[in-house]
Design a protein around this motif. Structure first.
Motif, PDB file in Angstrom:
ATOM      1  N   ASN A   1      -2.917  -8.579  15.032  1.00  0.00           N
ATOM      2  CA  ASN A   1      -1.406  -8.644  14.551  1.00  0.00           C
ATOM      3  C   ASN A   1      -1.045  -7.203  14.166  1.00  0.00           C
ATOM      4  N   PHE A   2      -1.625  -6.219  14.706  1.00  0.00           N
ATOM      5  CA  PHE A   2      -1.363  -4.859  13.946  1.00  0.00           C
ATOM      6  C   PHE A   2      -1.156  -3.756  15.228  1.00  0.00           C
ATOM      7  N   ASP A   3      -1.008  -4.162  16.260  1.00  0.00           N
ATOM      8  CA  ASP A   3      -0.670  -3.338  17.620  1.00  0.00           C
ATOM      9  C   ASP A   3       0.654  -2.674  17.440  1.00  0.00           C
ATOM     10  N   ASN A   4       0.531  -1.206  17.458  1.00  0.00           N
ATOM     11  CA  ASN A   4       1.869  -0.303  17.300  1.00  0.00           C
ATOM     12  C   ASN A   4       2.341  -0.551  15.972  1.00  0.00           C
ATOM     13  N   LYS A   5       1.844  -0.661  14.913  1.00  0.00           N
ATOM     14  CA  LYS A   5       2.275  -0.935  13.643  1.00  0.00           C
ATOM     15  C   LYS A   5       1.879  -0.030  12.421  1.00  0.00           C
TER      16      LYS A   5
ATOM     17  N   ASP B   1       3.113   7.649  14.512  1.00  0.00           N
ATOM     18  CA  ASP B   1       3.591   6.493  13.774  1.00  0.00           C
ATOM     19  C   ASP B   1       4.115   5.184  14.890  1.00  0.00           C
ATOM     20  N   ASN B   2       3.659   4.167  14.432  1.00  0.00           N
ATOM     21  CA  ASN B   2       3.755   2.901  15.399  1.00  0.00           C
ATOM     22  C   ASN B   2       3.451   2.819  16.574  1.00  0.00           C
ATOM     23  N   GLY B   3       2.331   3.645  17.128  1.00  0.00           N
ATOM     24  CA  GLY B   3       1.987   4.019  18.356  1.00  0.00           C
ATOM     25  C   GLY B   3       0.514   3.625  18.616  1.00  0.00           C
ATOM     26  N   ALA B   4      -0.243   3.034  17.563  1.00  0.00           N
ATOM     27  CA  ALA B   4      -1.795   3.161  17.622  1.00  0.00           C
ATOM     28  C   ALA B   4      -2.026   1.813  18.036  1.00  0.00           C
TER      29      ALA B   4
END
Length: 126
Positions: A115-119, A73-76
């Motif tokens: 704009n989706f890093d770690n989301k 979660d929130n780490g990719a």
């Protein structure tokens, strides 16, 4: 007669060796082992820990990176979609909020440019 038997045995040995060669084990980094999965990676350029998916996972807060106790979660930061399906990542567990769209058989080495890093908090196959 002996020559025919020996020749037949030689052909069988070659066929058996070919079958054994086909059944070798591949690593997760090889295309064959990843085929059929959607992969998330912890870091840019497919680095760090990884997690493979063959179907929906609506709650990445309950999912760990392969071989770790760390949550996905929130780490990719990158992905490989090696399936024939569209895959949508959602920013919120339960599959809501802003999205990231991955076409079949596509890759993205850096979520920052989208704009989706770690989301990512949800994986939804379409």
């Amino acid at each position: 007669m002996k020559r025919r038997i020996l020749s037949s045995l030689g052909v069988l040995a070659l066929c058996g060796g070919a079958v054994l060669g086909v059944t070798q084990t591949a690593t997760a980094g090889e295309t064959g082992a990843q085929a059929g999965y959607f992969w998330l990676f912890q870091h840019d350029n497919y680095g760090g820990s990884s997690k493979n998916f063959s179907g929906d996972d609506r709650y990445l807060n309950n999912t760990n990176w392969n071989g770790t106790s760390s949550r996905v979660d929130n780490g990719a930061s990158s992905m490989k979609n090696q399936t024939g399906s569209d895959v949508v990542l959602y920013e919120t567990n339960g599959c809501s909020g802003p999205t990231y769209f991955a076409r079949p058989n596509s890759v993205d080495s850096d979520f920052s440019n989208n704009n989706f890093d770690n989301k990512a908090s949800c994986v939804d196959f379409r």
